[in-house]
Write a protein that holds these residues in place. Structure first.
Motif, PDB file in Angstrom:
ATOM      1  N   VAL A  16       0.830  -1.218   0.000  1.00 25.34           N
ATOM      2  CA  VAL A  16       0.000   0.000   0.000  1.00 25.34           C
ATOM      3  C   VAL A  16       0.862   1.266   0.000  1.00 25.34           C
ATOM      4  O   VAL A  16       2.074   1.211   0.244  1.00 25.34           O
ATOM      5  N   GLY A  17       0.201   2.380  -0.216  1.00 26.01           N
ATOM      6  CA  GLY A  17       0.820   3.688   0.019  1.00 26.01           C
ATOM      7  C   GLY A  17       1.882   4.077  -0.995  1.00 26.01           C
ATOM      8  O   GLY A  17       1.735   3.866  -2.202  1.00 26.01           O
ATOM      9  N   GLY A  18       2.981   4.632  -0.470  1.00 27.79           N
ATOM     10  CA  GLY A  18       4.014   5.257  -1.299  1.00 27.79           C
ATOM     11  C   GLY A  18       4.591   4.344  -2.371  1.00 27.79           C
ATOM     12  O   GLY A  18       4.864   4.792  -3.489  1.00 27.79           O
ATOM     13  N   PHE A  19       4.743   3.042  -2.049  1.00 26.37           N
ATOM     14  CA  PHE A  19       5.357   2.150  -3.038  1.00 26.37           C
ATOM     15  C   PHE A  19       4.465   1.986  -4.268  1.00 26.37           C
ATOM     16  O   PHE A  19       4.952   1.983  -5.397  1.00 26.37           O
ATOM     17  N   VAL A  20       3.151   1.885  -4.038  1.00 25.21           N
ATOM     18  CA  VAL A  20       2.214   1.742  -5.154  1.00 25.21           C
ATOM     19  C   VAL A  20       2.248   3.031  -5.993  1.00 25.21           C
ATOM     20  O   VAL A  20       2.400   3.001  -7.215  1.00 25.21           O
ATOM     21  N   ARG A  21       2.129   4.144  -5.299  1.00 29.07           N
ATOM     22  CA  ARG A  21       2.147   5.457  -5.979  1.00 29.07           C
ATOM     23  C   ARG A  21       3.427   5.605  -6.817  1.00 29.07           C
ATOM     24  O   ARG A  21       3.366   5.912  -8.010  1.00 29.07           O
ATOM     25  N   ASP A  22       4.584   5.376  -6.187  1.00 27.95           N
ATOM     26  CA  ASP A  22       5.843   5.611  -6.899  1.00 27.95           C
ATOM     27  C   ASP A  22       6.062   4.609  -8.027  1.00 27.95           C
ATOM     28  O   ASP A  22       6.639   4.959  -9.060  1.00 27.95           O
ATOM     29  N   ILE A  32       8.793  -0.454   1.360  1.00 27.12           N
ATOM     30  CA  ILE A  32       7.549  -1.125   0.965  1.00 27.12           C
ATOM     31  C   ILE A  32       6.682  -1.325   2.206  1.00 27.12           C
ATOM     32  O   ILE A  32       7.108  -1.966   3.170  1.00 27.12           O
ATOM     33  N   ASP A  33       5.493  -0.737   2.185  1.00 20.48           N
ATOM     34  CA  ASP A  33       4.551  -0.921   3.301  1.00 20.48           C
ATOM     35  C   ASP A  33       3.575  -2.027   2.941  1.00 20.48           C
ATOM     36  O   ASP A  33       2.934  -1.959   1.881  1.00 20.48           O
ATOM     37  N   ILE A  34       3.483  -3.008   3.828  1.00 22.93           N
ATOM     38  CA  ILE A  34       2.585  -4.135   3.575  1.00 22.93           C
ATOM     39  C   ILE A  34       1.511  -4.190   4.647  1.00 22.93           C
ATOM     40  O   ILE A  34       1.813  -4.159   5.846  1.00 22.93           O
ATOM     41  N   ARG A 106      -8.317   5.653   6.272  1.00 22.90           N
ATOM     42  CA  ARG A 106      -7.634   6.525   7.233  1.00 22.90           C
ATOM     43  C   ARG A 106      -6.343   7.101   6.650  1.00 22.90           C
ATOM     44  O   ARG A 106      -5.554   7.702   7.356  1.00 22.90           O
ATOM     45  N   ARG A 107      -6.141   6.964   5.351  1.00 22.40           N
ATOM     46  CA  ARG A 107      -4.893   7.466   4.755  1.00 22.40           C
ATOM     47  C   ARG A 107      -5.022   8.905   4.277  1.00 22.40           C
ATOM     48  O   ARG A 107      -6.107   9.445   4.193  1.00 22.40           O
ATOM     49  N   ASP A 108      -3.864   9.515   4.002  1.00 18.57           N
ATOM     50  CA  ASP A 108      -3.877  10.972   3.789  1.00 18.57           C
ATOM     51  C   ASP A 108      -4.409  11.439   2.433  1.00 18.57           C
ATOM     52  O   ASP A 108      -5.232  12.350   2.369  1.00 18.57           O
ATOM     53  N   PHE A 109      -3.941  10.818   1.351  1.00 13.08           N
ATOM     54  CA  PHE A 109      -4.351  11.297   0.023  1.00 13.08           C
ATOM     55  C   PHE A 109      -4.771  10.132  -0.868  1.00 13.08           C
ATOM     56  O   PHE A 109      -4.312   9.002  -0.656  1.00 13.08           O
ATOM     57  N   ILE A 111      -3.893   9.344  -3.748  1.00 10.18           N
ATOM     58  CA  ILE A 111      -2.768   8.693  -4.443  1.00 10.18           C
ATOM     59  C   ILE A 111      -1.935   7.845  -3.480  1.00 10.18           C
ATOM     60  O   ILE A 111      -1.104   7.063  -3.919  1.00 10.18           O
ATOM     61  N   ASN A 112      -2.156   8.019  -2.170  1.00 11.07           N
ATOM     62  CA  ASN A 112      -1.436   7.217  -1.173  1.00 11.07           C
ATOM     63  C   ASN A 112      -2.332   6.126  -0.582  1.00 11.07           C
ATOM     64  O   ASN A 112      -1.949   5.474   0.381  1.00 11.07           O
ATOM     65  N   ALA A 113      -3.528   5.983  -1.111  1.00  9.33           N
ATOM     66  CA  ALA A 113      -4.482   5.036  -0.508  1.00  9.33           C
ATOM     67  C   ALA A 113      -4.713   3.814  -1.400  1.00  9.33           C
ATOM     68  O   ALA A 113      -5.606   3.029  -1.147  1.00  9.33           O
ATOM     69  N   ASP A 153      -7.545  14.590  11.743  1.00  3.31           N
ATOM     70  CA  ASP A 153      -6.964  13.335  12.239  1.00  3.31           C
ATOM     71  C   ASP A 153      -5.455  13.486  12.411  1.00  3.31           C
ATOM     72  O   ASP A 153      -4.876  12.973  13.367  1.00  3.31           O
ATOM     73  N   ASP A 154      -4.807  14.159  11.476  1.00  9.04           N
ATOM     74  CA  ASP A 154      -3.362  14.389  11.592  1.00  9.04           C
ATOM     75  C   ASP A 154      -3.010  15.674  10.837  1.00  9.04           C
ATOM     76  O   ASP A 154      -2.854  15.659   9.615  1.00  9.04           O
ATOM     77  N   PRO A 155      -2.897  16.800  11.566  1.00 13.76           N
ATOM     78  CA  PRO A 155      -2.666  18.087  10.896  1.00 13.76           C
ATOM     79  C   PRO A 155      -1.340  18.176  10.120  1.00 13.76           C
ATOM     80  O   PRO A 155      -1.203  19.015   9.239  1.00 13.76           O
ATOM     81  N   LEU A 156      -0.381  17.280  10.432  1.00 19.97           N
ATOM     82  CA  LEU A 156       0.861  17.310   9.652  1.00 19.97           C
ATOM     83  C   LEU A 156       0.574  17.064   8.171  1.00 19.97           C
ATOM     84  O   LEU A 156       1.334  17.459   7.298  1.00 19.97           O
ATOM     85  N   ARG A 157      -0.549  16.416   7.915  1.00 15.56           N
ATOM     86  CA  ARG A 157      -0.925  16.134   6.527  1.00 15.56           C
ATOM     87  C   ARG A 157      -1.075  17.404   5.695  1.00 15.56           C
ATOM     88  O   ARG A 157      -0.996  17.361   4.475  1.00 15.56           O
ATOM     89  N   MET A 158      -1.295  18.539   6.347  1.00 16.48           N
ATOM     90  CA  MET A 158      -1.391  19.798   5.591  1.00 16.48           C
ATOM     91  C   MET A 158      -0.026  20.123   4.970  1.00 16.48           C
ATOM     92  O   MET A 158       0.061  20.531   3.823  1.00 16.48           O
ATOM     93  N   MET A 159       1.035  19.914   5.754  1.00 20.13           N
ATOM     94  CA  MET A 159       2.386  20.117   5.211  1.00 20.13           C
ATOM     95  C   MET A 159       2.687  19.057   4.141  1.00 20.13           C
ATOM     96  O   MET A 159       3.311  19.333   3.132  1.00 20.13           O
ATOM     97  N   ARG A 160       2.221  17.838   4.408  1.00 23.11           N
ATOM     98  CA  ARG A 160       2.466  16.760   3.444  1.00 23.11           C
ATOM     99  C   ARG A 160       1.778  17.037   2.107  1.00 23.11           C
ATOM    100  O   ARG A 160       2.296  16.694   1.048  1.00 23.11           O
ATOM    101  N   ALA A 161       0.599  17.684   2.157  1.00 22.96           N
ATOM    102  CA  ALA A 161      -0.109  18.003   0.907  1.00 22.96           C
ATOM    103  C   ALA A 161       0.780  18.882   0.029  1.00 22.96           C
ATOM    104  O   ALA A 161       0.968  18.624  -1.168  1.00 22.96           O
ATOM    105  N   VAL A 162       1.371  19.908   0.647  1.00 27.69           N
ATOM    106  CA  VAL A 162       2.227  20.821  -0.114  1.00 27.69           C
ATOM    107  C   VAL A 162       3.512  20.093  -0.528  1.00 27.69           C
ATOM    108  O   VAL A 162       3.999  20.250  -1.652  1.00 27.69           O
ATOM    109  N   ARG A 163       4.029  19.254   0.365  1.00 26.66           N
ATOM    110  CA  ARG A 163       5.274  18.532   0.051  1.00 26.66           C
ATOM    111  C   ARG A 163       5.091  17.599  -1.156  1.00 26.66           C
ATOM    112  O   ARG A 163       5.896  17.612  -2.089  1.00 26.66           O
ATOM    113  N   PHE A 164       3.993  16.830  -1.164  1.00 24.67           N
ATOM    114  CA  PHE A 164       3.776  15.929  -2.303  1.00 24.67           C
ATOM    115  C   PHE A 164       3.523  16.740  -3.577  1.00 24.67           C
ATOM    116  O   PHE A 164       4.017  16.391  -4.642  1.00 24.67           O
TER     117      PHE A 164
END
Ligand code: CTP
Length: 377
Positions: A16-22, A32-34, A106-109, A111-113, A153-164
């Protein structure tokens, strides 16, 4: 082979997540997140057996129910699918076992879900409940649920939105962007270390100005780095204006980023005009002056680093020195530097010239390097 191991213990498993996206984007990714339906620790142990690795190669985090395993240069992380529910009065979520869908929710975006099944019977099947694949194609960062929920749920995701968005050159979906504008005060509960980690990733992008413009437009920049926002604007007196130091700084940052991937050089670019707002004066007949802003900027550097929880070490001192020298050592990377420019640089940099040279070593033309050595001798 992870799928084979999962089949042996009859456990559904997915990457799941970043590995699938990338992988879909063709970007390299070694993490790799499993996610499995069951115990992540049990699956990690079976995967270790599949690769003939000893039991102790699995790092187990019992409290989180996760396990990690290194196979060659791949980092595998295993976790059982979970559901999180947040209570109004507590920051800590209640974590329960869940289905794959719960885990994706419960994932952030979007493209990461995305998840891809690993079990043999359905190997390679994409499970994409939020149409992340369409967002990858249209280059969009969008939260899977209503953005207010995902961000609270996790406000750091706001920074992650801009980072991605910056790393991938994507746009932020309008509704997601509006939530960034409305909810950015939520970032207050996140530690500065984690915020700066995201900020540094934005700074290390190919065109960092893009991320800074997004951070500014949604109000996050004013929250985390108000000194930078103060560079904005042009005053006019007797028909004379000065340059807008905010946009100028972003231009310098982009230019320097084409020369070097060194984070600290990029920080020096960000800070090189930082004290201009405090030193700005209009002198009749002369125009705008910023007398002594380099020195003041250098003095301000440690306090900015301290607040942003950046390291207060030798790197910080070099950044400070570069601010004091107004980035002039970058001239060493130019084709030919004149003798007089080099002499001036040498005298201003003093004993630290060699250290500054190390910082920009990769970019110094050998001609200039030889000249500097001769002068130093
Ligand atoms: N995740 C999340 N919310 C967070 C952090 C992570 O939903 N605040 C989820 C996302 O599904 C993400 C996955 O956990 O894809 C892994 O997180 P992380 O390793 O931080 O990000 P990656 O997507 O792998 O990207 P990168 O390695 O570039 O950080």
């Amino acid at each position: 082979r992870i799928g084979l191991a999962a089949d042996r213990i009859q456990m559904e498993s997915y990457v799941v997540g970043g590995f699938v996206r990338d992988s879909i984007l063709g970007r390299p990714c070694k993490d790799i997140d499993i996610v499995c339906i069951g115990s992540g620790i049990a699956l990690a142990e079976e995967v270790a057996r599949e690769f003939d690795l000893p039991d102790h190669s699995v790092s187990i985090f019992k409290n989180f129910g996760t396990a990690m395993l290194k196979v060659d240069d791949w980092d595998l992380e295993f976790v059982g699918a979970r559901k999180e529910s947040y209570q109004r009065d507590s920051r800590k979520p209640l974590v329960m076992e869940g289905t794959l869908e719960d885990d994706q929710n419960r994932r952030d975006f979007t493209i990461n879900a995305m998840a891809v099944q690993l079990n043999q019977a359905n190997w390679g099947k994409l499970l994409d409940p939020f149409n992340g694949i369409a967002d990858l194609k249209s280059k969009i960062i969008r939260t899977p649920l209503e953005p207010g929920i995902t961000f609270s749920d996790d406000p750091l995701r706001m920074m992650r939105a801009v980072r991605f968005a910056s790393q991938l050159g994507f746009d932020i979906f309008p509704e997601t962007f509006e939530a960034l504008q409305k909810e950015n005060e939520r970032l207050e509960i996140i530690s500065m270390e984690r915020i700066s980690e995201e900020l540094n990733k934005i700074i290390l992008c190919q065109k960092p100005s893009y991320g800074f413009l997004l951070l500014d437009a949604c109000g996050l920049l004013a929250r985390i780095f108000p000194e930078f926002v103060k560079l904005k604007g042009v005053d006019t007196e007797e028909g004379k204006g000065h340059k807008d130091n905010f946009y100028h700084t972003l231009q310098v940052l982009d230019n320097i980023s084409q020369h070097t991937d060194d984070l600290w050089w990029r920080w020096a670019a960000i800070l090189h005009d930082i004290a201009k707002p405090q030193t700005k004066r209009f002198v009749k007949g002369k125009g705008w002056t910023f007398h002594g802003h380099e020195e003041m900027g250098a003095r301000q550097t440690p306090s900015i680093f301290k607040r942003l929880k950046l390291p207060l070490n030798e790197k910080m001192k070099l950044v400070q020195k570069l601010v004091r020298l107004h980035l002039r050592p970058i001239a060493l990377s130019k084709e030919e530097i004149t003798h007089s420019a080099l002499r001036r640089l040498l005298f201003e940099a003093g004993d630290e010239l060699e250290a500054l040279m190390t910082l920009c070593r990769a970019d110094i033309t050998s001609k200039n390097g030889d000249k500097v050595k001769r002068y130093l001798r």
